[in-house]
Design a protein around this motif. Structure first.
Motif, PDB file in Angstrom:
ATOM      1  N   PHE A 399     -34.252 -71.712  55.135  1.00 17.62           N
ATOM      2  CA  PHE A 399     -34.917 -72.252  53.961  1.00 17.62           C
ATOM      3  C   PHE A 399     -34.066 -73.424  53.482  1.00 17.62           C
ATOM      4  CE2 PHE A 399     -36.197 -67.973  54.482  1.00 17.62           C
ATOM      5  CZ  PHE A 399     -37.400 -67.765  53.826  1.00 17.62           C
ATOM      6  N   ILE A 400     -34.593 -74.635  53.554  1.00 16.77           N
ATOM      7  CA  ILE A 400     -33.840 -75.804  53.090  1.00 16.77           C
ATOM      8  C   ILE A 400     -34.072 -75.903  51.587  1.00 16.77           C
ATOM      9  CG2 ILE A 400     -33.516 -78.286  53.283  1.00 16.77           C
ATOM     10  CD1 ILE A 400     -34.477 -78.038  56.187  1.00 16.77           C
ATOM     11  N   THR A 401     -33.093 -75.499  50.814  1.00 14.00           N
ATOM     12  CA  THR A 401     -33.258 -75.367  49.373  1.00 14.00           C
ATOM     13  C   THR A 401     -32.755 -76.583  48.605  1.00 14.00           C
ATOM     14  OG1 THR A 401     -31.189 -74.095  49.383  1.00 14.00           O
ATOM     15  CG2 THR A 401     -33.241 -72.860  49.379  1.00 14.00           C
ATOM     16  N   GLY A 402     -32.358 -77.614  49.317  1.00 17.16           N
ATOM     17  CA  GLY A 402     -31.978 -78.873  48.688  1.00 17.16           C
ATOM     18  C   GLY A 402     -31.851 -79.946  49.742  1.00 17.16           C
ATOM     19  N   ALA A 403     -32.712 -80.961  49.689  1.00 20.60           N
ATOM     20  CA  ALA A 403     -32.619 -82.109  50.603  1.00 20.60           C
ATOM     21  C   ALA A 403     -32.669 -83.359  49.748  1.00 20.60           C
ATOM     22  CB  ALA A 403     -33.765 -82.108  51.614  1.00 20.60           C
ATOM     23  N   GLY A 404     -31.777 -84.299  50.021  1.00 17.57           N
ATOM     24  CA  GLY A 404     -31.815 -85.505  49.211  1.00 17.57           C
ATOM     25  C   GLY A 404     -30.775 -86.527  49.595  1.00 17.57           C
ATOM     26  N   VAL A 405     -31.073 -87.776  49.226  1.00 16.51           N
ATOM     27  CA  VAL A 405     -30.154 -88.910  49.370  1.00 16.51           C
ATOM     28  C   VAL A 405     -30.311 -89.784  48.129  1.00 16.51           C
ATOM     29  CG1 VAL A 405     -30.078 -88.989  51.897  1.00 16.51           C
ATOM     30  CG2 VAL A 405     -31.920 -90.166  50.675  1.00 16.51           C
ATOM     31  N   PRO A 406     -29.373 -90.695  47.891  1.00 20.24           N
ATOM     32  CA  PRO A 406     -29.488 -91.569  46.716  1.00 20.24           C
ATOM     33  C   PRO A 406     -30.692 -92.496  46.806  1.00 20.24           C
ATOM     34  CG  PRO A 406     -27.243 -91.574  47.587  1.00 20.24           C
ATOM     35  CD  PRO A 406     -28.107 -90.909  48.617  1.00 20.24           C
ATOM     36  N   GLY A 407     -31.131 -92.948  45.632  1.00 17.25           N
ATOM     37  CA  GLY A 407     -32.196 -93.945  45.559  1.00 17.25           C
ATOM     38  C   GLY A 407     -31.669 -95.303  45.153  1.00 17.25           C
ATOM     39  N   ARG A 408     -30.351 -95.461  45.159  1.00 18.20           N
ATOM     40  CA  ARG A 408     -29.717 -96.745  44.827  1.00 18.20           C
ATOM     41  C   ARG A 408     -28.385 -96.820  45.552  1.00 18.20           C
ATOM     42  NH1 ARG A 408     -28.349 -96.781  38.567  1.00 18.20           N
ATOM     43  NH2 ARG A 408     -26.670 -98.200  39.190  1.00 18.20           N
ATOM     44  N   ASN A 409     -27.856 -98.041  45.693  1.00 18.20           N
ATOM     45  CA  ASN A 409     -26.620 -98.223  46.453  1.00 18.20           C
ATOM     46  C   ASN A 409     -25.407 -98.420  45.553  1.00 18.20           C
ATOM     47  OD1 ASN A 409     -25.965 -98.276  49.323  1.00 18.20           O
ATOM     48  ND2 ASN A 409     -25.053-100.286  48.907  1.00 18.20           N
ATOM     49  N   LEU A 410     -25.571 -98.166  44.251  1.00 22.64           N
ATOM     50  CA  LEU A 410     -24.496 -98.316  43.287  1.00 22.64           C
ATOM     51  C   LEU A 410     -24.301 -97.009  42.540  1.00 22.64           C
ATOM     52  CD1 LEU A 410     -25.491-101.793  41.799  1.00 22.64           C
ATOM     53  CD2 LEU A 410     -23.613-101.347  43.394  1.00 22.64           C
ATOM     54  N   PRO A 411     -23.134 -96.786  41.949  1.00 16.41           N
ATOM     55  CA  PRO A 411     -22.942 -95.583  41.144  1.00 16.41           C
ATOM     56  C   PRO A 411     -23.976 -95.490  40.030  1.00 16.41           C
ATOM     57  CG  PRO A 411     -20.840 -96.691  41.534  1.00 16.41           C
ATOM     58  CD  PRO A 411     -21.911 -97.618  42.025  1.00 16.41           C
ATOM     59  N   ASP A 412     -24.273 -94.262  39.626  1.00 19.82           N
ATOM     60  CA  ASP A 412     -25.285 -94.003  38.611  1.00 19.82           C
ATOM     61  C   ASP A 412     -24.625 -93.276  37.435  1.00 19.82           C
ATOM     62  OD1 ASP A 412     -27.443 -93.353  37.077  1.00 19.82           O
ATOM     63  OD2 ASP A 412     -28.489 -92.188  38.602  1.00 19.82           O
ATOM     64  N   PRO A 413     -24.453 -93.952  36.290  1.00 21.32           N
ATOM     65  CA  PRO A 413     -23.820 -93.292  35.145  1.00 21.32           C
ATOM     66  C   PRO A 413     -24.576 -92.067  34.655  1.00 21.32           C
ATOM     67  CG  PRO A 413     -23.949 -95.679  34.820  1.00 21.32           C
ATOM     68  CD  PRO A 413     -24.799 -95.355  36.015  1.00 21.32           C
ATOM     69  N   GLN A 414     -25.858 -91.940  35.049  1.00 26.95           N
ATOM     70  CA  GLN A 414     -26.675 -90.824  34.573  1.00 26.95           C
ATOM     71  C   GLN A 414     -26.589 -89.587  35.464  1.00 26.95           C
ATOM     72  OE1 GLN A 414     -28.146 -91.191  31.596  1.00 26.95           O
ATOM     73  NE2 GLN A 414     -27.264 -93.259  31.605  1.00 26.95           N
TER      74      GLN A 414
END
Length: 502
Positions: A399-414
């Motif tokens: 069960f893959i319970t988390g898949a993801g990559v960033p949506g930007r190439n810079l750090p995200d303060p949020q």
């Protein structure tokens, strides 16, 4: 004697280089304790009396930059050329996978086979040019770039074959595509999005957040989410219940870091209370999360197995009809190279759990890439497919319970690191991370993952960019507006619903 490498960039030997995410590689591509450093113009790998390889973030040109490894090599007086050894390892693994995937039998794969042979020829030419190392390194770089390209294409070709077969046989489950919920968010639009756009929800059950003080349980916000999802008939995967990583254990529990018996009893009591409270509403429980990874409790292997067995048995006892999952975190195993907190290799843990009589129904695995921390450097599609294939012989669903990559190439303060994690320092998949590239990554990785007959479902790592785990990692932005990755998920859901109704 250490293993030593010369490093070239565009045919020029580097006299300055900083290894990023570097680790020593032992048998079965498992990271092992050892030292990697750049000194006097050479990359030096110390691993006493054993052949070893090295893995690190490596720029492969237009193919991207990934956490790649060399073959295991013996120590010798003459340095190896790292550029060639990276290419040699990828081509070796690609030969093995063509055999595993039976791609030699498909005429439609002939074009890919020709590209593979071209990459082999480049490597052979590079090996023949040794003595003129700058020229050999240039050829090695071309061989690596071409071998990564063809290995990704082969991974997708193989995925298309198996996914079409699963669809034709009606072998894909109904609740296939989900997402992870941040239950601290009480925004009504966030709630509506979760119920309208997901087949199932992964609801974290952090020991640290639920029981911030011994004897005190904080469940009000979780109660609201569980009630909502149950009313809207959204299946819930809850957990992990017991995760001994630093950000998941309540501060008060550390007093027992040298008393395994008490720690075991506390984890058991927490598990019993949470499962008893929500057992009428949860479809599957992730009983443990990453116990095999190094942590401040320094569990030995036998204690990891004992705690896993105890908690899985209690969940099954309290909810016999529910599914019990065991979390396997950081499936590439970089943590095992840590001398202070080595843990055990992820696949060894998975195999031993399956063989030791633990009563469970599957593994919960995350595929999260794109930030510069151990285990989360960028991998290519071939590496992801190969990692999932390691579970194929264990005989339990994934069960893959988390898949993801960033949506930007810079750090995200949020994000949850508050801008401390820079995606640009973790590698690139075919270029810089962007909303469009994030959506394309989802499309390709979902195709590969769901083509595996033992993969039951897949959930995106963050629903929205409201304190996401990755920079801009959500399906929705911070205004809860859909992003390209959200549109891609809905395409997948619509296609699956049509196929499921046939």
């Amino acid at each position: 004697m250490p293993i030593r490498f010369e490093i070239y960039r565009d045919g020029t030997r580097l006299d300055s280089f900083t290894p990023s995410g570097a680790s020593v590689i032992g048998p079965e591509s498992v990271p092992v304790p050892g030292e990697v450093r750049f000194e006097d113009g050479l990359l030096i790998v110390n691993r006493i009396e054993q052949p070893a390889g090295v893995a690190m973030l490596w720029d492969a040109g237009s193919a991207g930059s990934y956490h790649l490894e060399t073959c295991r090599l013996p120590p010798r007086d003459k340095p190896f050329v790292l550029n060639l050894e990276m290419a040699r390892n990828r081509l070796m693994k690609l030969i093995q996978k063509q055999e595993d995937w039976n791609l030699f039998d498909f005429p439609k794969a002939e074009k890919l086979s020709q590209q593979f042979r071209d990459a082999q020829s480049l490597l052979a030419e590079a090996l023949g040019a040794l003595g003129d190392n700058p020229a050999a390194a240039r050829l090695g770089d071309r061989a690596l770039q071409q071998s990564i390209d063809v290995s990704e294409q082969m991974s997708l070709f193989h995925a298309d074959l198996l996914l079409n077969r699963r669809r034709a046989n009606g072998a894909l489950p109904k609740h296939l595509l989900g997402g992870k919920i941040d239950w601290s968010v009480q925004n009504q639009r966030y709630r509506d999005a979760a119920c309208e756009h997901l087949d199932f929800a992964v609801l974290p059950m952090s020991w640290r957040q639920i029981q911030p003080e011994e004897g005190s349980f904080n469940t009000e916000k979780i109660d609201q989410w569980v009630e909502l999802l149950t009313r809207r008939r959204i299946p819930i995967v809850a957990g992990p219940l017991v995760d001994l990583s630093e950000d998941a254990v309540p501060d008060w529990a550390y007093i027992w870091e040298h008393d395994f018996d008490t720690l075991r009893d506390l984890a058991y009591e927490f598990t019993r209370k949470v499962v008893s409270r929500y057992r009428k509403h949860v479809s599957a429980w992730i009983a443990t999360g990453g116990l095999h990874c190094g942590n401040s409790f320094n569990l030995v292997f036998e204690q990891m197995i004992e705690l896993t067995r105890l908690l899985a048995a209690e969940v099954k006892n309290l909810q016999p009809q529910g599914r019990v999952l065991i979390g396997v975190r950081h499936p590439y195993g970089e943590y095992h190279a840590n001398n202070q907190q080595p843990g055990v290799p992820p696949m060894l843990y998975a195999e031993m759990i399956a063989q030791s009589g633990v009563n469970f129904d599957g593994f919960a695995v995350d595929i999260v890439h794109g930030v510069p921390t151990p285990g989360l450097f960028t991998r290519d599609l071939f590496q992801i497919s190969s990692m999932l294939d390691r579970f194929s012989t264990i005989g339990k669903p994934v069960f893959i319970t988390g898949a993801g990559v960033p949506g930007r190439n810079l750090p995200d303060p949020q994000d949850r690191s508050e801008g401390a994690l820079d995606p640009g320092a973790a590698g690139q998949w075919r270029g810089e991370w962007s909303p469009q590239r994030q959506a394309q990554w989802m499309d390709d990785v979902y195709k590969i993952a769901l083509s595996k007959p033992y993969v039951e479902c897949i959930a995106w790592e963050s629903l929205a960019d409201l304190s996401p785990t990755l920079p801009a990692g959500g399906l929705l932005d911070d205004s809860l507006k859909p992003k390209p990755v959200h549109a891609k998920l809905q395409e997948w859901r619509e296609a699956h619903q049509k196929a499921f109704k046939r």
